[in-house]
Design an enzyme around this catalytic site. Structure first.
Site, PDB file in Angstrom:
ATOM      1  N   GLY A 281       0.825  -1.209   0.000  1.00  0.00           N
ATOM      2  CA  GLY A 281       0.000   0.000   0.000  1.00  0.00           C
ATOM      3  C   GLY A 281       0.860   1.261   0.000  1.00  0.00           C
ATOM      4  O   GLY A 281       2.098   1.192   0.029  1.00  0.00           O
ATOM      5  N   HIS A 454     -19.539  -5.279 -35.308  1.00  0.00           N
ATOM      6  CA  HIS A 454     -19.181  -6.697 -35.259  1.00  0.00           C
ATOM      7  C   HIS A 454     -17.973  -6.941 -36.158  1.00  0.00           C
ATOM      8  O   HIS A 454     -17.929  -6.389 -37.260  1.00  0.00           O
ATOM      9  CB  HIS A 454     -20.350  -7.551 -35.747  1.00  0.00           C
ATOM     10  CG  HIS A 454     -20.020  -9.009 -35.815  1.00  0.00           C
ATOM     11  ND1 HIS A 454     -19.928  -9.790 -34.688  1.00  0.00           N
ATOM     12  CD2 HIS A 454     -19.726  -9.809 -36.867  1.00  0.00           C
ATOM     13  CE1 HIS A 454     -19.601 -11.026 -35.052  1.00  0.00           C
ATOM     14  NE2 HIS A 454     -19.464 -11.058 -36.372  1.00  0.00           N
TER      15      HIS A 454
HETATM   16  P1  NAD Z   1      -2.943  -2.299  -2.432  1.00  0.00           P
HETATM   17  O1  NAD Z   1      -3.672  -1.665  -1.324  1.00  0.00           O
HETATM   18  O2  NAD Z   1      -3.594  -2.457  -3.754  1.00  0.00           O
HETATM   19  O3  NAD Z   1      -2.460  -3.762  -1.995  1.00  0.00           O
HETATM   20  C1  NAD Z   1      -1.683  -3.994  -0.874  1.00  0.00           C
HETATM   21  C2  NAD Z   1      -1.877  -5.443  -0.467  1.00  0.00           C
HETATM   22  O4  NAD Z   1      -0.914  -5.768   0.501  1.00  0.00           O
HETATM   23  C3  NAD Z   1      -3.250  -5.707   0.153  1.00  0.00           C
HETATM   24  O5  NAD Z   1      -3.841  -6.819  -0.465  1.00  0.00           O
HETATM   25  C4  NAD Z   1      -2.930  -5.952   1.617  1.00  0.00           C
HETATM   26  O6  NAD Z   1      -3.812  -6.862   2.223  1.00  0.00           O
HETATM   27  C5  NAD Z   1      -1.533  -6.537   1.521  1.00  0.00           C
HETATM   28  N1  NAD Z   1      -0.730  -6.386   2.737  1.00  0.00           N
HETATM   29  C6  NAD Z   1      -0.649  -5.309   3.556  1.00  0.00           C
HETATM   30  N2  NAD Z   1       0.247  -5.556   4.547  1.00  0.00           N
HETATM   31  C7  NAD Z   1       0.742  -6.793   4.341  1.00  0.00           C
HETATM   32  C8  NAD Z   1       1.707  -7.614   5.010  1.00  0.00           C
HETATM   33  N3  NAD Z   1       2.355  -7.188   6.091  1.00  0.00           N
HETATM   34  N4  NAD Z   1       1.959  -8.836   4.503  1.00  0.00           N
HETATM   35  C9  NAD Z   1       1.326  -9.281   3.395  1.00  0.00           C
HETATM   36  N5  NAD Z   1       0.397  -8.556   2.731  1.00  0.00           N
HETATM   37  C10 NAD Z   1       0.125  -7.334   3.182  1.00  0.00           C
HETATM   38  O7  NAD Z   1      -1.579  -1.468  -2.542  1.00  0.00           O
HETATM   39  P2  NAD Z   1      -0.434  -1.507  -3.630  1.00  0.00           P
HETATM   40  O8  NAD Z   1      -0.541  -2.705  -4.485  1.00  0.00           O
HETATM   41  O9  NAD Z   1       0.817  -1.241  -2.871  1.00  0.00           O
HETATM   42  O10 NAD Z   1      -0.786  -0.236  -4.503  1.00  0.00           O
HETATM   43  C11 NAD Z   1      -0.788   1.075  -3.906  1.00  0.00           C
HETATM   44  C12 NAD Z   1      -1.746   1.995  -4.603  1.00  0.00           C
HETATM   45  O11 NAD Z   1      -1.301   2.286  -5.906  1.00  0.00           O
HETATM   46  C13 NAD Z   1      -3.129   1.391  -4.701  1.00  0.00           C
HETATM   47  O12 NAD Z   1      -3.995   2.176  -3.933  1.00  0.00           O
HETATM   48  C14 NAD Z   1      -3.501   1.482  -6.136  1.00  0.00           C
HETATM   49  O13 NAD Z   1      -4.707   2.146  -6.298  1.00  0.00           O
HETATM   50  C15 NAD Z   1      -2.389   2.278  -6.799  1.00  0.00           C
HETATM   51  N6  NAD Z   1      -2.012   1.552  -8.032  1.00  0.00           N
HETATM   52  C16 NAD Z   1      -2.937   1.493  -9.029  1.00  0.00           C
HETATM   53  C17 NAD Z   1      -2.662   0.780 -10.172  1.00  0.00           C
HETATM   54  C18 NAD Z   1      -3.694   0.709 -11.254  1.00  0.00           C
HETATM   55  O14 NAD Z   1      -4.601   1.523 -11.247  1.00  0.00           O
HETATM   56  N7  NAD Z   1      -3.592  -0.225 -12.185  1.00  0.00           N
HETATM   57  C19 NAD Z   1      -1.452   0.107 -10.300  1.00  0.00           C
HETATM   58  C20 NAD Z   1      -0.552   0.169  -9.255  1.00  0.00           C
HETATM   59  C21 NAD Z   1      -0.851   0.901  -8.117  1.00  0.00           C
END
Ligand code: NAD
Ligand code: FAD
Length: 482
Positions: A281, A454
């Site tokens: 995150g 189509h």
């Molecule tokens: P995320 O919130 O999408 O996912 C983080 C994941 O890590 C969650 O599933 C959480 O449960 C898990 N997690 C947290 N602590 C943990 C731990 N100690 N051990 C194991 N798992 C743990 O965050 P992200 O993937 O870091 O992305 C960050 C932000 O960037 C997101 O809010 C996203 O919107 C944005 N982003 C968007 C896109 C896109 O739009 N395609 C692409 C990349 C990033």
């Protein structure tokens, strides 16, 4: 004497730079302060999105997808590709060129629109002044309005401290100089899945450890279930309910690896990786952005507190993008940037937070807008479901991309579309049709009555909308038994 502006924007990511351009287009004298430096130490615009986020990740996703296709995906088309090889340095160079072209493009747009680019760290002081600290001097800008768009940074966790070599965040994972043989990823969120996919396609054995016991709980449950099955088949070893306990750097001769200890419901485990990506995150960049005298409120998670119009607790000061509540998405920040520019210029401005599209750029892609089925159930909403599998689409068959489906959720009484969920080819592009339809208050019947070319993938949205009322043509209806 401080320089006077109608608007000073702090931060030039997709929220801040878009806001600055719109302010200037509306005739406001605008400065945009930004402190981003390229790896070569040059000031560049575009923030996280252009430099280490959306753009580099999509560039590598595209390149790695082509590589994977050349290796395994072309036989079905009768094309044999022997001797395909990877030049990772060239792939990275292309990514860097894409970034550089786009960031220079923003500099050109600033020039063309008359936005003053002020290089340095900005800090809001009392009295609508912004202090800018650059390498060798401090200047003060004064403004009638200030827009804070300072973005976000990767969250770091104590049991996996980042080091440039072995344990990295998403930024480090966009610049590996070799393909790690074994790659660990902490977090099966958007970044974990996208960057895990990149390196998996380039040859890494990828293990993703996710703390939650459910997969992608922000997506529709059916999409989450289907996509988990598909990603596992692709070789992503996704382990749910895995709690990271510790990491340890192991050295053997000149080789360094990282040992990860984790727990799940069944026991304790250890895994050794050549690289570890921490993707758990992101947190808002709200520290050191304003002086104590500036009376700005933060919420309990450190986001700058704003209302629906992105007004902060200080009159004339707005905050937008990742530094405020809501999904951390570039397009959400850009729309907020446009809204505040319109408001500052005395016009009407608003953002429809109900219709922010989400996309995960895996293969196939996942995209959705509006409510999920589990949301609707929890809210006790009466709804109807129509879905259409890509395997029944002529275009998907021709493309050889038949995994996934489109699912439309509509209100049981009014037929108004409440949510659209897509797992399949070009879902990122298809979802825009759903956003437009929902923005215009369409019913599933409205889409059903619309003509689609189509053969296209879009016909699957058409058929899913028809299916809501049992009228899909290219799918056998379940007959009720008498
Ligand atoms: P995320 O919130 O999408 O996912 C983080 C994941 O890590 C969650 O599933 C959480 O449960 C898990 N997690 C947290 N602590 C943990 C731990 N100690 N051990 C194991 N798992 C743990 O965050 P992200 O993937 O870091 O992305 C960050 C932000 O960037 C997101 O809010 C996203 O919107 C944005 N982003 C968007 C896109 C896109 O739009 N395609 C692409 C990349 C990033
Ligand atoms: P940022 O882009 O973070 O920009 C903030 C800017 O402010 C930076 O330039 C920073 O240096 C500057 N700044 C900070 N503090 C100060 C200060 N005090 N003074 C001056 N300048 C300052 N989102 C999507 O929608 N689609 C995607 O495909 C996508 N992919 C992503 C992939 C990755 C790997 C990552 C990490 C993120 C991705 N995101 C994606 C999320 C997206 O990058 C962010 O939502 C977006 O960049 C937020 O925009 P922003 O303008 O609020 O902040």
């Amino acid at each position: 004497m401080s320089e006077k502006y109608d608007v000073v924007v702090i931060g030039a990511g997709p929220a801040g730079y878009v806001s600055a351009i719109r302010c200037a287009q509306l005739g406001l004298k605008t400065a945009c302060v930004d402190n981003w430096l390229s790896p070569e130490g040059k000031a560049v615009l575009g923030g996280t999105c252009l430099n280490v986020g959306c753009i580099p990740s999509k560039s590598l996703l595209e390149s790695s997808e082509l590589y994977a296709k050349c290796q395994h995906g072309l036989e079905q088309h009768g094309i044999s590709t022997k001797g395909v090889s990877l030049d990772l340095a060239a792939m990275m160079q292309r990514k860097d060129q894409v970034i550089s072209d786009l960031t220079q493009g923003i500099a050109a747009l600033f020039k063309a629109n008359g936005v003053s680019w002020v290089k340095g760290r900005g800090r809001l002081l009392s009295g609508m002044r912004v202090e800018v600290t650059a390498a060798d001097d401090v200047t003060i800008l004064s403004a009638k309005n200030v827009v804070i768009a300072t973005g976000s940074s990767s969250i770091e966790i104590p049991c996996a401290p980042l080091n440039d070599e072995l344990i990295v965040d998403s930024t480090g994972a966009l610049s590996f100089t070799e393909v790690p043989a074994r790659l660990g990823v902490i977090g099966a969120g958007v970044i974990g899945l996208e960057l895990g996919s990149v390196w998996n396609r380039l040859g890494s054995e990828v293990v993703i450890l996710e703390a939650q016991d459910s997969f992608l709980n922000m997506a529709d449950e059916q999409v989450a279930r289907d996509s988990l099955r598909t990603f596992k088949k692709q070789g992503l070893d996704i382990r749910l309910n895995a709690r990271l306990m510790a990491t340890d750097i192991k050295t053997s001769g000149r080789k360094k690896q990282v040992e990860v200890s984790y727990q799940d419901a069944k026991g304790d485990y250890k895994e050794v990786f050549d690289k570890l990506i921490v993707a758990v995150g992101r947190c808002p960049n709200s520290a050191n952005v304003f002086d104590e005298e500036a009376d700005l409120l933060l919420d309990e998670r450190g986001f700058i507190h704003v209302n629906e119009l992105c007004e902060t607790s200080m009159p004339g000061v707005y905050a937008i993008g990742d530094v405020v509540r809501g999904p951390m998405l570039a397009h959400k920040g850009s729309e907020e940037g446009i809204m505040v520019a319109e408001l500052i210029a005395g016009h009407h401005g608003e953002v429809n937070y109900e219709l922010v599209p989400s996309v995960i750029y895996t293969h196939p892609e996942i995209a959705w807008v509006g409510k999920t089925e589990q949301h609707l159930k929890a809210a006790g909403e009466h709804y109807k479901v129509g879905s259409f599998p890509f395997v029944a689409s002529g275009r998907a068959r021709a493309l050889g991309e038949t995994a996934g489906m489109v699912k439309v959720l509509a209100h049981a009484d009014t037929d108004r579309i409440l949510g659209v969920h897509i797992f399949g080819p070009q879902a990122s592009e298809l979802v825009a049709q759903a956003v437009i339809a929902m923005e215009l208050g369409a019913s599933s019947d409205d889409i059903g009555l619309t003509m689609f070319a189509h053969p296209t993938l879009s016909e699957s949205l058409h058929e899913a909308a028809l299916a809501v009322n049992g009228n899909a043509i290219h799918m056998a209806k379940k007959r009720s038994r008498k």
